[in-house]
Design a protein around this motif. Sequence first.
Motif, short mmCIF file in Angstrom:
data_model
loop_
_atom_site.label_atom_id
_atom_site.label_comp_id
_atom_site.label_asym_id
_atom_site.label_seq_id
_atom_site.Cartn_x
_atom_site.Cartn_y
_atom_site.Cartn_z
N VAL A 1 -5.07 12.25 -7.03
CA VAL A 1 -6.02 11.76 -6.03
C VAL A 1 -7.18 10.96 -6.61
O VAL A 1 -7.88 10.26 -5.88
CB VAL A 1 -6.60 12.93 -5.20
CG1 VAL A 1 -5.52 13.55 -4.35
CG2 VAL A 1 -7.25 13.95 -6.11
N SER B 1 1.64 9.99 -5.42
CA SER B 1 1.87 11.26 -4.72
C SER B 1 2.73 12.17 -5.58
O SER B 1 3.17 11.79 -6.67
CB SER B 1 2.59 11.00 -3.39
OG SER B 1 3.96 10.74 -3.64
N ASN C 1 -1.44 16.03 -5.72
CA ASN C 1 -1.20 14.60 -5.92
C ASN C 1 -2.25 14.04 -6.87
O ASN C 1 -3.25 14.68 -7.13
CB ASN C 1 -1.33 13.86 -4.59
CG ASN C 1 -0.35 14.33 -3.55
OD1 ASN C 1 0.81 13.97 -3.57
ND2 ASN C 1 -0.82 15.16 -2.63
N TYR D 1 0.83 -1.20 0.00
CA TYR D 1 0.00 0.00 0.00
C TYR D 1 0.86 1.25 0.00
O TYR D 1 0.55 2.24 -0.66
CB TYR D 1 -0.93 -0.02 1.23
CG TYR D 1 -1.99 1.05 1.20
CD1 TYR D 1 -2.06 2.03 2.19
CD2 TYR D 1 -2.93 1.09 0.18
CE1 TYR D 1 -3.03 3.00 2.17
CE2 TYR D 1 -3.91 2.08 0.15
CZ TYR D 1 -3.96 3.03 1.15
OH TYR D 1 -4.92 4.00 1.13
N GLN E 1 2.96 9.63 1.68
CA GLN E 1 1.68 8.91 1.74
C GLN E 1 0.65 9.75 2.49
O GLN E 1 -0.49 9.89 2.07
CB GLN E 1 1.86 7.56 2.44
CG GLN E 1 0.58 6.74 2.50
CD GLN E 1 0.74 5.46 3.30
OE1 GLN E 1 1.07 5.50 4.48
NE2 GLN E 1 0.50 4.33 2.68
N LEU F 1 -0.59 12.61 0.33
CA LEU F 1 -1.57 12.18 -0.65
C LEU F 1 -2.92 11.89 0.01
O LEU F 1 -3.96 12.42 -0.39
CB LEU F 1 -1.10 10.89 -1.36
CG LEU F 1 -2.18 10.24 -2.22
CD1 LEU F 1 -2.07 10.72 -3.64
CD2 LEU F 1 -2.13 8.74 -2.18
N LEU F 2 -2.90 11.05 1.06
CA LEU F 2 -4.16 10.65 1.68
C LEU F 2 -4.85 11.84 2.35
O LEU F 2 -6.08 11.93 2.37
CB LEU F 2 -3.92 9.52 2.69
CG LEU F 2 -3.44 8.22 2.04
CD1 LEU F 2 -3.16 7.17 3.11
CD2 LEU F 2 -4.46 7.69 1.05
N PHE G 1 -8.15 7.39 -5.68
CA PHE G 1 -8.50 7.19 -4.28
C PHE G 1 -9.84 7.80 -3.91
O PHE G 1 -10.36 7.57 -2.83
CB PHE G 1 -7.39 7.77 -3.39
CG PHE G 1 -6.06 7.11 -3.61
CD1 PHE G 1 -5.19 7.59 -4.58
CD2 PHE G 1 -5.70 5.99 -2.90
CE1 PHE G 1 -3.97 6.98 -4.82
CE2 PHE G 1 -4.48 5.37 -3.13
CZ PHE G 1 -3.62 5.86 -4.09
N LYS H 1 2.05 1.77 -3.50
CA LYS H 1 0.97 2.24 -4.37
C LYS H 1 0.63 3.71 -4.12
O LYS H 1 0.49 4.49 -5.05
CB LYS H 1 -0.27 1.37 -4.13
CG LYS H 1 -1.45 1.77 -4.99
CD LYS H 1 -2.65 0.86 -4.76
CE LYS H 1 -3.86 1.48 -5.45
NZ LYS H 1 -5.10 0.87 -5.05
N THR H 2 0.53 4.09 -2.85
CA THR H 2 0.15 5.48 -2.56
C THR H 2 1.27 6.45 -2.93
O THR H 2 1.01 7.51 -3.50
CB THR H 2 -0.21 5.68 -1.08
OG1 THR H 2 0.78 5.04 -0.27
CG2 THR H 2 -1.57 5.10 -0.77
#
Lengths: 256, 447
Positions: free
Chosen positions: A161, A89, A159, A81, A128, A131-132, A164, A84-85
Amino acid sequence: MAKYTLSLENKDCIYLYDGTLAGFYNCVYEAVYEKEIPLYIWTDHTKQQSFFFTKSISTHMEKAQKVRESVKTQLGSQGQYLVKTVFFSCLEDKEKKMLDLILLGYEKGRNILEALDHPVVNPLYKAQRHLLGEVHLFEGFVRFEEVDGLLYSKIAPKNEVLPFLSRHFADRFANEKWMIFDEVHKVALCYEKGKTQLIPVNHIEVITSQEELDWQSLWKTFYKTLSIKERENKKGRMNHMPKRYWSNLVEVADEG
Amino acid sequence: MDLMEKLKVLADSAKYDVACTSSGSKPKNTGGKGIGSVAAAGICHSFTADGRCVSLLKVLQTNVCVYDCKYCINRCTNDIKRVAFTPRELADVTIAFYRRNYIEGLFLSSGVNKSPDYTLEKMIQTLEILRYEYGFKGYIHGKAIPGGDPALIEKMGYLCDRMSINIELPSEESLNTLAPNKPKRNILQPMGQIAKGVAENMKALSLYRHTPSFVPAGQSTQMIIGATPETDYQMIRLAGGLYKKYGLKRVFYSAYIPAIEDTLLPSIDTKPPLLREHRLYQADWLMRMYQFEPEEILSEENPHFNPFLDPKANWAINHMEAFPMDIHKATLGQLLRIPGIGPTSARRIVVARRESSLTMESLKKLGVVTKRARYFVITADQPVGFRGSKNQTTRALIDPKAFTFGSEQLSMFSTFKGMDYILGESSQQKQLLALQEALTWQNTPFH
């Protein structure tokens, strides 16, 4: 947990790949197979003039699959993960940094992900989070307008996004047709009847109907009314809602 | 009457109810039809010019009211425009805003129109149109009207994600003086009913998965601060008691904003006690996230907040015997006592220290505010903790925000001896320096 002792040499070469996650996995495959660590990993968008030898890495799905599985086995689902994230980013030189992490994971095993202060691990977790964090902001900042029965929105994220945001909006507006256009990365996320797609788009022009303008006007009125004058805190507002997002937010677009 | 006009009046009246959360609820099933979802963490869609989050369409069903609560702009003796949404109108606006992703859902309160039961029935009509006609699965926060029939409160509970009823004022005497139409029992009875309903519903859900949900995001409440003379200690003890007895998810504190002139209320020029409200929220967080008891934060002998130190720093300064703590050996609860370490960095420390020993630099990378924590910890590169004076430590923990709220906020705190000297300075910078100097003379923090 088998740990590989890899003896990779730092080489003065540059990898050029196609910009996809599968393409990146091919770079990892190449590095491990050729026992070398490149100086830079670039795409057509990020490449620069250089005197160093440049290798073009082609994308083979079987090789990508092998690498993806080995990351899952060696670094666990948390590591997968993380890769991937960070890929989506805006971290500078993210491919090289991700390669460093994967090689570190092969060598030390998945426990290295717990060394949160490690110089290779730490910047990736920060990326990460960036991005999140932006994904979470956009769950709130996406503003739809109705155009011919379709809900349309434009955003300008730092990023990438969109992948997501897919699940959240597909759940929430399952029975609508909607589209979110990322004007920075030139991609649109489109949804209809349970299916989402990412489509490359350069530019979208939209004509806003009078009825739509009326709803926007109502929203702006509500927004302005909510503020309590005696508690004015414009700086606080900017901390939570950075100005770079204002152009696509109906209620503050004219203030920005 | 114009919809825009109605929205302006009814949003303006509702904004003093500061409950703003849209989190903590459970997904609903409407069999593939309908619209909406709830997000576990809550989503902020916008922020107002006063810095507060906008996540719900927060309105009154009507601002007609037969009660005469002295502090409220809608009190029946106040001469203002009175309007009402029809249930259909309000449901339509909610869905229109929701589809455009302006909001997470609806926050519905109301003035008491004719009677509590008549009011509740109108609100329930709005919610039923949303849930049953539109198949709305988004977030709904409903206000329970004091004095309402338990059967109606229960009906509303099955339509809402969260409910709340405001305690309004921090003591029964104040409540009787300023809101005589809302006796304490009319507030606590529905609060108890909802709390019981939530607990029973959770048990039922563990047995039958398809039990309809009753207030799945729990209950909250609000109290006005600064309108009446209760101390900070009384308020946090009340909040602590409400959390324990009624299992509330949140208590909100709303700084009193004078809207009306009345002999029973503070003067109309009173500035809202924003710094005090800030300290109350900090104390509230300590009780909910940092495992503090109310009596550890304040006491009968020290019932007021320190204007210059946040409550956690204040505790640390007054309990230096607990420090320095070894970052590798302290329990999670102990780590949470260290200034500069919060729940997130405490969890990270517990994870990271399994892998390697931690230095001050590592702590910084984990998100610890080392400028504060360094006075309280033992790390790999600081094996004997801080060696300086208590005064140095105090100076490092001073909350600069105390000054950004403005000197009139500070003058509301009369506990500090050198206050006039500090407030006499011309700029915030100079005030901060004056405070640090004052600390050095007195050789003791504040009381």
